[in-house]
Scaffold this active site. Structure first.
Site, PDB file in Angstrom:
ATOM      1  N   LYS A   1      43.718  43.517  31.965  1.00  0.00           N
ATOM      2  CA  LYS A   1      43.465  44.189  33.245  1.00  0.00           C
ATOM      3  C   LYS A   1      43.791  43.210  34.365  1.00  0.00           C
ATOM      4  CE  LYS A   1      39.950  46.625  35.940  1.00  0.00           C
ATOM      5  NZ  LYS A   1      38.539  47.083  35.986  1.00  0.00           N
TER       6      LYS A   1
ATOM      7  N   LYS B   1      46.396  47.512  31.950  1.00  0.00           N
ATOM      8  CA  LYS B   1      46.139  48.201  33.213  1.00  0.00           C
ATOM      9  C   LYS B   1      46.569  47.300  34.353  1.00  0.00           C
ATOM     10  CE  LYS B   1      42.342  50.252  35.888  1.00  0.00           C
ATOM     11  NZ  LYS B   1      40.879  50.472  35.985  1.00  0.00           N
TER      12      LYS B   1
END
Length: 329
Positions: free
Chosen positions: A196, A254
């Site tokens: 992330k 992400k």
């Protein structure tokens, strides 16, 4: 060698293009993120995410049934926590009657077969808007991990199939896995946000949940001390491998489109399912350009989700899940 080989032969008609197409996308490849709010009969459009809404529990049930009918078999739940319930420790996150816990039960009552995954992070519950506990101007790791493990157990008790820690604290997968095992939830899965990035694409999401870091003295203004540097590549492999060793069942990248090299790297390096989150900023850009008439919204949307699948994603969380499913049908 040309002219013996003419690649355009395989592009000459729709029938042949379909026959030799390497990547296909279906509704089963989608996970629908859902935002939940307190109240009744609430369907609040998010200003920075046109066409996307927060739902109260009564309308959440209807939305989940519609998603299921479109062939989408998984949802990822997020809650907008009321200000008076926020603190620095995430106490409300483990309330058995909290909004997340009731949302899980609502989805399961509406569609028992729906795969329910839940966001595990402190930022919706934090008065500071951070994914961990703040002490002396720092986001502390180990105390945050303990709080996150308790949150994961609470979600499992409410009926979640998977917990999805999005915090990027070190070691949280191991502690979470151990906590779930100790409480008898050995079959509850973990989808880890392993790679992330500290991205600028998250703005609309933070609007949706009112979860942006607060602008206050001695409080970090961003999440760069725990989310990954967008300039880094090999670090993502290390993060994913560590999470798998600690007990993660699925690893996530992400955001989506700007990080497809990372998706392919993980596909080549790890032996676990890979998910991708096509995030709010990616959604908002396509919607804005489509509204201006600068792009064909549907065509660009389908092109991007195909690219995510082509890069190696086994499935993707996308705010376009319903729209794409309707088009693909």
């Amino acid at each position: 060698m040309f002219p013996l080989n003419r690649n355009r032969r395989l592009r000459s008609t729709q029938s042949i293009r379909s026959l030799v197409q390497e990547t296909s996308v279906t509704p089963k490849d989608f996970q629908a993120p859902l935002f939940v709010v307190e109240g009744e009969n609430k369907k609040e459009e998010i200003a920075s995410m046109p066409g996307y809404f927060r739902y109260s529990l009564d309308l959440l049930s209807k939305e989940v049934k519609e998603i299921w009918q479109l062939g989408i078999g998984s949802v990822l739940l997020f809650v907008k926590v009321e200000e008076n319930l926020k603190d620095n420790a995430g106490k409300e996150a483990v309330n058995p009657d909290g909004l997340m816990q009731r949302a899980i039960k609502t989805v399961k009552n509406a569609v028992p077969e729906m795969l329910v995954m839940t966001d595990v992070a402190l930022d919706p519950y934090s008065k500071y808007g951070h994914d961990g506990i703040v002490e002396n101007g720092r986001i502390v790791n180990d105390a945050s991990v303990e709080a996150l493990a308790k949150m994961a157990v609470s979600h499992a008790q409410a009926g979640a199939n998977f917990v999805a820690p999005s915090d990027m604290m070190d070691g949280r997968i191991l502690i979470m896995r151990q906590a779930l095992e100790q409480e008898g939830f050995e079959n509850t899965g973990i989808m880890s946000y392993s790679a992330k990035y500290a991205s600028a694409f998250y703005g609309p999401f933070r609007d949706a949940l009112d979860s942006a870091p607060v602008d206050a003295k001695d409080i970090p203004k961003d999440k760069k001390t725990y989310q990954m540097d967008p300039a880094n590549r090999s670090e993502a492999i290390r993060e994913a491998q560590m999470d798998i060793e600690e007990g993660a069942d699925i690893v996530m990248v992400k955001p989506g489109l700007c990080y497809l090299d990372i998706v392919r790297d993980l596909k080549n390096a790890v032996n676990a399912p890979i998910s991708v989150y096509q995030v709010s900023g990616e959604y908002a850009m396509i919607k804005a350009a489509g509204e201006k008439g600068w792009l064909d919204e549907n065509a660009v949307m389908l092109e991007q989700i195909t690219a995510i699948k082509r890069a190696g994603a086994d499935f993707m969380a996308t705010y376009f899940a319903k729209d794409a499913a309707k088009l693909l049908q």
